[in-house]
Structures are given as C-alpha cells and as structure tokens.
Design a protein around this motif. Structure first.
Motif, PDB file in Angstrom:
ATOM      1  N   THR A  83     -13.186  13.050 -39.005  1.00 27.63           N
ATOM      2  CA  THR A  83     -13.165  11.829 -39.804  1.00 27.63           C
ATOM      3  C   THR A  83     -11.866  11.734 -40.604  1.00 27.63           C
ATOM      4  O   THR A  83     -11.135  12.720 -40.757  1.00 27.63           O
ATOM      5  CB  THR A  83     -14.348  11.791 -40.785  1.00 27.63           C
ATOM      6  OG1 THR A  83     -14.153  12.821 -41.779  1.00 27.63           O
ATOM      7  CG2 THR A  83     -15.666  12.042 -40.052  1.00 27.63           C
ATOM      8  N   THR A  84     -11.608  10.547 -41.133  1.00 27.06           N
ATOM      9  CA  THR A  84     -10.408  10.343 -41.949  1.00 27.06           C
ATOM     10  C   THR A  84     -10.418  11.248 -43.168  1.00 27.06           C
ATOM     11  O   THR A  84      -9.392  11.846 -43.528  1.00 27.06           O
ATOM     12  CB  THR A  84     -10.317   8.873 -42.388  1.00 27.06           C
ATOM     13  OG1 THR A  84     -10.276   8.038 -41.226  1.00 27.06           O
ATOM     14  CG2 THR A  84      -9.079   8.636 -43.232  1.00 27.06           C
TER      15      THR A  84
ATOM     16  N   LEU B 178     -13.603  25.395 -47.356  1.00 26.92           N
ATOM     17  CA  LEU B 178     -13.313  24.069 -46.814  1.00 26.92           C
ATOM     18  C   LEU B 178     -13.615  24.057 -45.326  1.00 26.92           C
ATOM     19  O   LEU B 178     -13.181  24.931 -44.586  1.00 26.92           O
ATOM     20  CB  LEU B 178     -11.837  23.709 -47.038  1.00 26.92           C
ATOM     21  CG  LEU B 178     -11.401  22.365 -46.452  1.00 26.92           C
ATOM     22  CD1 LEU B 178     -11.978  21.220 -47.273  1.00 26.92           C
ATOM     23  CD2 LEU B 178      -9.876  22.269 -46.391  1.00 26.92           C
ATOM     24  N   SER B 179     -14.349  23.067 -44.899  1.00 27.99           N
ATOM     25  CA  SER B 179     -14.657  22.926 -43.476  1.00 27.99           C
ATOM     26  C   SER B 179     -13.377  22.674 -42.687  1.00 27.99           C
ATOM     27  O   SER B 179     -12.483  21.955 -43.133  1.00 27.99           O
ATOM     28  CB  SER B 179     -15.624  21.761 -43.261  1.00 27.99           C
ATOM     29  OG  SER B 179     -15.743  21.458 -41.885  1.00 27.99           O
ATOM     30  N   THR B 180     -13.303  23.273 -41.505  1.00 23.86           N
ATOM     31  CA  THR B 180     -12.135  23.054 -40.641  1.00 23.86           C
ATOM     32  C   THR B 180     -12.345  21.881 -39.689  1.00 23.86           C
ATOM     33  O   THR B 180     -11.498  21.625 -38.833  1.00 23.86           O
ATOM     34  CB  THR B 180     -11.813  24.325 -39.835  1.00 23.86           C
ATOM     35  OG1 THR B 180     -12.972  24.708 -39.091  1.00 23.86           O
ATOM     36  CG2 THR B 180     -11.401  25.458 -40.760  1.00 23.86           C
TER      37      THR B 180
ATOM     38  N   GLY C 264      -7.744  14.278 -44.042  1.00 27.73           N
ATOM     39  CA  GLY C 264      -6.963  14.259 -45.282  1.00 27.73           C
ATOM     40  C   GLY C 264      -7.126  15.545 -46.074  1.00 27.73           C
ATOM     41  O   GLY C 264      -6.146  16.112 -46.572  1.00 27.73           O
ATOM     42  N   LEU C 265      -8.369  16.025 -46.185  1.00 27.54           N
ATOM     43  CA  LEU C 265      -8.621  17.259 -46.931  1.00 27.54           C
ATOM     44  C   LEU C 265      -7.969  18.457 -46.261  1.00 27.54           C
ATOM     45  O   LEU C 265      -7.373  19.316 -46.923  1.00 27.54           O
ATOM     46  CB  LEU C 265     -10.137  17.489 -47.061  1.00 27.54           C
ATOM     47  CG  LEU C 265     -10.897  16.498 -47.940  1.00 27.54           C
ATOM     48  CD1 LEU C 265     -12.399  16.748 -47.864  1.00 27.54           C
ATOM     49  CD2 LEU C 265     -10.426  16.595 -49.395  1.00 27.54           C
ATOM     50  N   LEU C 266      -8.077  18.505 -44.926  1.00 28.16           N
ATOM     51  CA  LEU C 266      -7.504  19.642 -44.198  1.00 28.16           C
ATOM     52  C   LEU C 266      -5.976  19.627 -44.278  1.00 28.16           C
ATOM     53  O   LEU C 266      -5.340  20.680 -44.423  1.00 28.16           O
ATOM     54  CB  LEU C 266      -7.959  19.600 -42.740  1.00 28.16           C
ATOM     55  CG  LEU C 266      -7.832  20.904 -41.944  1.00 28.16           C
ATOM     56  CD1 LEU C 266      -8.629  22.029 -42.601  1.00 28.16           C
ATOM     57  CD2 LEU C 266      -8.292  20.704 -40.507  1.00 28.16           C
ATOM     58  N   GLN C 267      -5.381  18.437 -44.214  1.00 31.16           N
ATOM     59  CA  GLN C 267      -3.927  18.336 -44.312  1.00 31.16           C
ATOM     60  C   GLN C 267      -3.442  18.800 -45.685  1.00 31.16           C
ATOM     61  O   GLN C 267      -2.398  19.454 -45.793  1.00 31.16           O
ATOM     62  CB  GLN C 267      -3.487  16.904 -44.053  1.00 31.16           C
ATOM     63  CG  GLN C 267      -3.570  16.487 -42.591  1.00 31.16           C
ATOM     64  CD  GLN C 267      -3.225  15.019 -42.387  1.00 31.16           C
ATOM     65  OE1 GLN C 267      -2.632  14.385 -43.238  1.00 31.16           O
ATOM     66  NE2 GLN C 267      -3.628  14.476 -41.245  1.00 31.16           N
TER      67      GLN C 267
END
Length: 422
Positions: A174-175, A168-170, A179-182
């Motif tokens: 962007t929104t 997963l990219s850190t 969201g993905l990182l959170q």
C-alpha cells in the motif's frame, strides 16, 4: 589457577547464561547456518559488535538442547593458560552435570585454545564458538582447527532485521506501507546496521571507539604492527574512500611505507578483522581476479560516522555498499562468489557466480532520473551480459519499480528498500 575460583566463576556464568536465554532478541538470518548436530566446531565470526553472541543465544534457545556455557571475557580468567583448561572442563561437569554441547564465548582470550577445542571434538563434544579478536577471524582459524570447523559469517543488521528491530512491517503493497518503509530505509542508509548503534544518540563516539578497538586490540596487538600510525591512516583511508580500488603502490607512497608488500599486509589485516571487505574483478584469469580488488566498508556506519572522516554523504556509494553486503548474505551460504565487471567500454557493479556459471548481474545507482545516468547503467549491464552470457539482469535504485526492455532483454528496475526485504 585455583579450582575454587574456577568453580565460582562457572556457577555465576551459569546464572548469567540462564538469564540470557530468557531474553527475547531479534532473530538473525544466519541462525539457520549453525548446525548443532555437526561433529565440526561451529564458529560464528564477524566484526565486533555485530551480534555474534546474541545469535548463539538465539540458536541455543531454539534448539532445546542442554548446553554448558563458558565465557573467557571475565577478569577472573585473566592469565589463564591451556594447562588450566582441563580443570575448567572438570568444573563444568560438576556444575552442569553431563552435557554434550558447549558454548564458548571470547575463546581467543586463551592462548593455545585450539588444542583444547580439538580435544573436545575428538571426544565427540558439540562445540559452538565465537569471539571478536583477529586470532579467531583470520586464516589461523583453519590452521588451528585443521579443517574441523564450519564458519558462519555475521554482518551487522540487514535492512530486514533493522525493520524487525524497529517493529516495522516489511510489507510494501500500500501507499502507506511504502512511505513508512522508505522512511526507515533512509535511516538505515545513513546509520547502518550495528545493533547497539540504533538507539544511541552519540553515534560518532560509538563508531570511533569501535574502530579504535578493532585497530589497536584486534590488529596491532595481534600482528605486532611496527608502523602503527601508517596502519591506522591506511585503515581510515580505506573507509573514507569506500568503495574504491586498492592500489598498494599508491598506499605505500602516500603513507611512507618501505614496500607495497607492507601496504598489502595492512589491508589484509583490516579484512581479517572484518573492518573492510574485498571484491575481486570478474575474469577467467586467476591473476586478474587476485590483483584487481576493491575495498568496501563492512557497514555504511563506518564510512563517515567517524571523527575526521570527511567522506561526505554519497548516497550512491552507500547504497552500493549495502547491496554488496546483502549479496554476500544471500549467496555465500549457497557457495557462490561475487565479483565486479569492468572493461574500457563499461562496467557492472556485481556479478554473482556459482563456479564458472554467471547467475546474475546487478547494477546499483541511487538516482537514475538523469537520462545519461540511466543510459550508462543499462550499457554496463548489457555489456556484462554480452560477455558472460547471463540474461538475468537487475538494476537496484531509489526510483519506482518498473521493467525496461533493451536489446531483447528484460531489465527489472527495483527500489532498494523493496529488494533488501525481498
């Protein structure tokens, strides 16, 4: 030990070594701390299953240097003595040819291993070592190698490494990226960073076995613990209540020990094996720094992912633990120290110092939506700033990023997921 057996083991380990060097692994941030050109033994230390051997394979692979490999975690080496090590060295030269670099894994399985390593160092061999037993993790390391070593501490995955493992990219501009990182951060906050744990379904069974092995094999066996039940209860008590202040008299009374000195020894044994980490109080007075100490789990997976833990899921304590370990990753290689600040009027979670100079004051609070909570956290930062003279303040939380101005000072409020990868 039979020389033919030794040669057979070394040949088979060589094939294993070649295979392992071909495997693509997650990069570790501590790889750059290992200096293969140094005349000092490079020792990678840390809690069991944190990926020490994997880090060493990464370092060797990237170096392009010719290494010989020896792993003492092999039943055919059981009962080996220091007197057998010269035969082993002879067989290594026979199998590998001439070499100047040697990687030894699980070296603590050989008694008096340090005599062998010191001889190698005197003969200008470049040596890379790792192991998981308290013999290699405790202060005996400095004693045995008489200052001829450089230790690299390895913790379980950082959040950045956790993201790398999950591909997963850190980035979080962007929104969608935020969201993905959170979402991944919430998993990390609850599961921790042990590499093997990430893909396992039976996480509690894994942690139970890990803690059990550390207590029985790394500590009780090594230190000949007399009161095993009391020791194990203290270790689990520290993990259940992490982070918390250590009260040796309280531990003595709670677990029926004869003295608070025994309780202090038991806590130190846990620290030697990297089960828990200590954090001292900030003070110019040495006796206060030594006496007032907090205990943190070395990974949040140990806080409640065990049988009978009853530790709950306090997200604030878990976040505080993650931040402390990340501060150690970032600042210990820079020869900085981390403390906590506390007085009657307020407290700050972490104070980062280089010598007597305070470089940064860090406060951690998972949820600051309540104005009283935010006011308390800011008060602690300002108090520590006033007393230390440091104006580099930071509040790490789970809210959106913003900056507050209080008493003429700027206080950045940074989301934990952003700070951890930054």
């Amino acid at each position: 030990m039979d020389k033919e057996v030794i040669e057979t083991v070394i040949k088979e380990q060589r094939e294993e070594f070649i295979h392992k060097l071909k495997i693509e692994r997650c990069e570790r941030e501590e790889e750059g701390l290992v200096d293969l050109d140094s005349p000092l033994a490079q020792v990678v230390i840390g809690i069991r299953r944190s990926g020490k051997s994997t880090l060493c394979f990464n370092v060797i692979k990237k170096s392009g240097l010719k290494f010989a490999y020896l792993n003492f975690d092999d039943e055919r080496f059981f009962g080996i003595t220091a007197q057998d090590l010269n035969q082993i060295l002879e067989c290594l030269y026979k199998v590998y040819g001439d070499f100047n670099h040697l990687f030894i894994d699980e070296i603590q399985n050989v008694d008096e291993w340090y005599l062998f390593v010191n001889r190698l160092l005197r003969n200008e061999m470049r040596v890379l070592l790792t192991g998981s037993n308290a013999k290699l993790l405790s202060g005996e390391l400095a004693t045995h190698l008489t200052g001829r070593h450089l230790a690299t501490e390895l913790f379980p995955f950082s959040f950045k490494e956790y993201c790398d493992y999950k591909k997963l990219s850190t980035a979080h501009g962007t929104t969608k990226e935020k969201g993905l990182l959170q979402a991944v951060f919430e998993s990390y906050l609850n599961e921790g960073g042990f590499p093997e744990l990430i893909d396992l379904k039976r996480k509690q069974a894994y942690i139970n076995a890990l803690v059990g092995n550390i207590l029985t094999k790394d500590v009780e066996k090594r230190y000949s613990i007399k009161y095993k039940a009391a020791f194990e209860n203290i270790a689990n008590h520290l993990l259940n209540n992490s982070p918390s202040k250590i009260n040796y008299s309280g531990l003595q009374n709670e677990f029926g020990l004869k003295s608070d000195h025994t309780a202090e020894n038991y806590v130190n044994f846990c620290k030697n094996a990297y089960l828990v980490l200590g954090l001292h109080k900030f003070s110019p007075k040495s006796k206060i720094r030594i006496r007032d100490e907090k205990a943190y789990a070395v990974d949040v997976a140990l806080m409640n992912n065990r049988a009978n833990a009853f530790a709950g899921e306090n997200l604030g304590w878990r976040l505080e633990t993650l931040v402390y370990i990340e501060l150690l990753r970032r600042y210990k290689p820079q020869e900085c120290d981390v403390y906590y600040y506390e007085e009657t009027a307020g407290e700050a979670d972490f104070v980062v110092c280089r010598g007597k100079t305070v470089m940064q004051i860090v406060q951690v609070s998972y949820d600051i939506s309540n104005p009283k909570t935010l006011k308390r956290e800011i008060k602690g930062l300002l108090l520590a700033s006033e007393k230390t003279g440091c104006k580099n303040l930071l509040l790490i939380t789970n809210s959106e990023e913003k900056t507050l101005k209080e008493d003429g000072l700027e206080i950045p409020i940074v989301p934990a997921y952003s700070w951890l990868v930054g």
